[in-house]
Write a protein that holds these residues in place. Structure first.
Motif, PDB file in Angstrom:
ATOM      1  N   ALA A 278      53.540  33.330 -78.049  1.00 41.50           N
ATOM      2  CA  ALA A 278      53.522  32.856 -79.423  1.00 41.50           C
ATOM      3  C   ALA A 278      54.216  31.493 -79.514  1.00 41.50           C
ATOM      4  CB  ALA A 278      54.219  33.871 -80.326  1.00 41.50           C
ATOM      5  N   PRO A 279      54.084  30.797 -80.646  1.00 40.39           N
ATOM      6  CA  PRO A 279      54.680  29.465 -80.767  1.00 40.39           C
ATOM      7  C   PRO A 279      56.170  29.398 -80.475  1.00 40.39           C
ATOM      8  CG  PRO A 279      53.146  29.836 -82.563  1.00 40.39           C
ATOM      9  CD  PRO A 279      53.262  31.141 -81.828  1.00 40.39           C
ATOM     10  N   SER A 304      48.947  30.518 -83.466  1.00 44.36           N
ATOM     11  CA  SER A 304      48.507  31.334 -82.329  1.00 44.36           C
ATOM     12  C   SER A 304      48.084  32.711 -82.798  1.00 44.36           C
ATOM     13  CB  SER A 304      49.628  31.489 -81.290  1.00 44.36           C
ATOM     14  OG  SER A 304      49.218  32.397 -80.270  1.00 44.36           O
ATOM     15  N   GLY A 305      46.954  33.166 -82.307  1.00 46.58           N
ATOM     16  CA  GLY A 305      46.509  34.526 -82.582  1.00 46.58           C
ATOM     17  C   GLY A 305      47.438  35.576 -82.011  1.00 46.58           C
ATOM     18  N   ALA A 317      56.585  36.353 -92.132  1.00 45.82           N
ATOM     19  CA  ALA A 317      57.592  36.008 -91.120  1.00 45.82           C
ATOM     20  C   ALA A 317      56.966  35.206 -89.980  1.00 45.82           C
ATOM     21  CB  ALA A 317      58.257  37.275 -90.585  1.00 45.82           C
ATOM     22  N   ALA A 318      55.770  35.592 -89.549  1.00 42.34           N
ATOM     23  CA  ALA A 318      55.088  34.864 -88.483  1.00 42.34           C
ATOM     24  C   ALA A 318      54.713  33.459 -88.939  1.00 42.34           C
ATOM     25  CB  ALA A 318      53.842  35.625 -88.035  1.00 42.34           C
ATOM     26  N   GLN A 319      54.354  33.319 -90.202  1.00 48.47           N
ATOM     27  CA  GLN A 319      54.062  31.987 -90.738  1.00 48.47           C
ATOM     28  C   GLN A 319      55.301  31.106 -90.723  1.00 48.47           C
ATOM     29  OE1 GLN A 319      51.584  32.125 -94.427  1.00 48.47           O
ATOM     30  NE2 GLN A 319      51.349  34.299 -93.939  1.00 48.47           N
ATOM     31  N   ALA A 324      58.615  26.782 -88.023  1.00 48.94           N
ATOM     32  CA  ALA A 324      59.868  26.471 -87.333  1.00 48.94           C
ATOM     33  C   ALA A 324      59.608  25.908 -85.942  1.00 48.94           C
ATOM     34  CB  ALA A 324      60.732  27.729 -87.238  1.00 48.94           C
ATOM     35  N   SER A 325      58.616  26.459 -85.252  1.00 48.66           N
ATOM     36  CA  SER A 325      58.287  25.985 -83.905  1.00 48.66           C
ATOM     37  C   SER A 325      57.747  24.561 -83.941  1.00 48.66           C
ATOM     38  CB  SER A 325      57.282  26.928 -83.257  1.00 48.66           C
ATOM     39  OG  SER A 325      57.851  28.222 -83.083  1.00 48.66           O
TER      40      SER A 325
END
Length: 435
Positions: A278-279, A304-305, A317-319, A324-325
């Protein structure tokens, strides 16, 4: 007459400053130091006995000298590694063979850290993040090709590991890099001898017999060129790394680079993609490698999927994590005062049979149409997702266009070719203005 408030009075200045800053990122004149690194994610392989790898590698243009970089993804240091290099004017006609001697049998022993004859490869930086040990510069110029009209030079490299070493090799092996569909020559053989210490002991010239398609240590090649070109650094997950086609780790951006590259205007790439990550993980690769690679063009995928959950889709949260990345990437550039041209690939769909997200797929579409266009200092590769997208199903999820994937998520060769056409268009526009 009343004076304008200070912020309003300064507005034209700030607007002009903004335009200047945007323009600066497009004023690159390229670079004459290129770094070739073909493969993304790495794995370890054990070597019970002393072993040497002997390889031939094609680079983009003539050079004055070069150094090699050896990766280590192991959790411990790997000690006592040796290397030697040479140049060649031709490669064997049979793609399963390599030469075991360079031009005029002129092997040059590689040194490290200002003269050491061996190197201890430091432990990995973190999980999935390999260290990369670069040698001293080897002042060995390229020679003209006698077997190819392309004019691209050939480098020969040998790397010797002591008995009991842990090797770092490409995660998905090297299949198709030596066949008719290979974009450039990369061939490697290995033999359980100390072929750098005693060069005459290495006699294995057959890739197949040596198992060279699955067991090869692939170094980075950093070369000082006589022509100015562009250095691309590719960061993202499996789709940016290039999984899914026959030639391993050869995706849309990689294809665009090598199809646009010429010996007069070379384009080289460093593949920093990490599949299955993931990122939050792959964004850190910029901190690990940018000081050496110094890209003039950076492609980075914030989305990223791998951060998209089945049935529910991408969470809030993933967004936050992908934003952040992206901030981490910008910070790494700002701290070094580096201003490469930045390209953002759009987020591509997955088939519902692979990962069903239903109406939550709108989050991905909003990422492409709302978030990415609003990010400063980057160029969105518009059309990237459309080239791969077919129809929308009844639940609101976009499916991949028929024939462009074999597994429902990664492009196959046809898929990468479709996306590559979009990437080439965006790259060409920049190249026309900057080189």
């Amino acid at each position: 007459m009343a004076r304008k408030p200070f912020p309003r009075a300064m507005a034209p200045f700030y607007e002009e400053q903004k335009k200047r800053e945007q323009l600066e990122s497009f004023l690159t004149t390229g670079t004459s130091v290129l770094t070739k690194h073909l493969f993304g994610r790495m794995k370890t392989q054990a070597a019970a006995n002393a072993i040497t790898f002997n390889m031939m590698i094609e680079v983009e243009t003539e050079f004055l000298g070069f150094r090699i970089g050896i990766p280590n993804i192991h959790t411990a240091a790997v000690t006592g590694v040796k290397a030697c290099v040479g140049v060649a004017g031709s490669a064997p006609v049979a793609d399963y063979q390599v030469f075991t001697s360079p031009e005029a049998s002129e092997w040059v022993d590689v040194t490290w850290n200002n003269g050491a004859t061996t190197v201890d490869l430091p432990t990995r930086i973190a999980e999935e993040r390999y260290s990369m040990s670069y040698s001293d510069m080897i002042y060995l110029p390229s020679i003209a090709r006698t077997d190819s009209a392309s004019g691209r030079p050939l480098v020969m490299v040998r790397i010797e590991y002591p008995a009991g070493s842990t090797l770092t090799t490409p995660y998905n092996d090297l299949y198709y890099w030596r066949g008719a569909s290979a974009p450039r020559i990369y061939r490697s053989t290995n033999q359980e001898v100390q072929g750098v210490t005693n060069k005459a002991t290495f006699t294995q010239n057959n890739v197949v017999s040596s198992g060279g398609d699955t067991k090869a240590v692939v170094p980075a090649i950093q070369y000082m060129t006589t022509k100015r070109g562009h250095q691309v650094m590719i960061m993202g997950d499996s789709i940016q790394e290039g999984l899914g086609g026959n030639v391993r780790d050869y995706g849309a951006v990689q294809r665009a680079c090598y199809e646009l590259s010429t010996p007069e205007k070379p384009i080289e790439y460093f593949n920093a993609g990490l599949h299955a990550q993931a990122p939050d993980v792959y964004s850190r690769m910029i901190e690990d490698h940018i000081d050496r690679v110094r890209p003039t063009i950076l492609t980075y995928s914030p989305w990223s999927g791998n951060d998209v959950a089945a049935n529910t889709g991408m969470s809030v949260a993933a967004q936050r994590r992908y934003k952040a990345s992206l901030g981490r990437v910008y910070t790494a550039l700002q701290q070094r005062n580096m201003k490469p041209i930045i390209f953002f690939p759009e987020a591509t769909p997955t088939n519902a049979a692979y990962r069903n997200v239903g109406a939550n797929d709108q989050v991905r579409r909003d990422f492409n149409t709302k978030f990415l266009p609003g990010v400063a200092n980057g160029i969105v590769m518009k059309g990237y997702a459309d080239a791969f997208t077919g129809s929308r199903n009844a639940s609101g999820q976009d499916e991949i266009k028929a024939g462009l994937t074999n597994d429902g998520v990664h492009p196959n060769d046809a898929g990468y070719e479709a996306i590559k056409a979009v990437v080439k268009t965006h790259f060409q526009r920049v190249l026309d203005q900057t080189q």
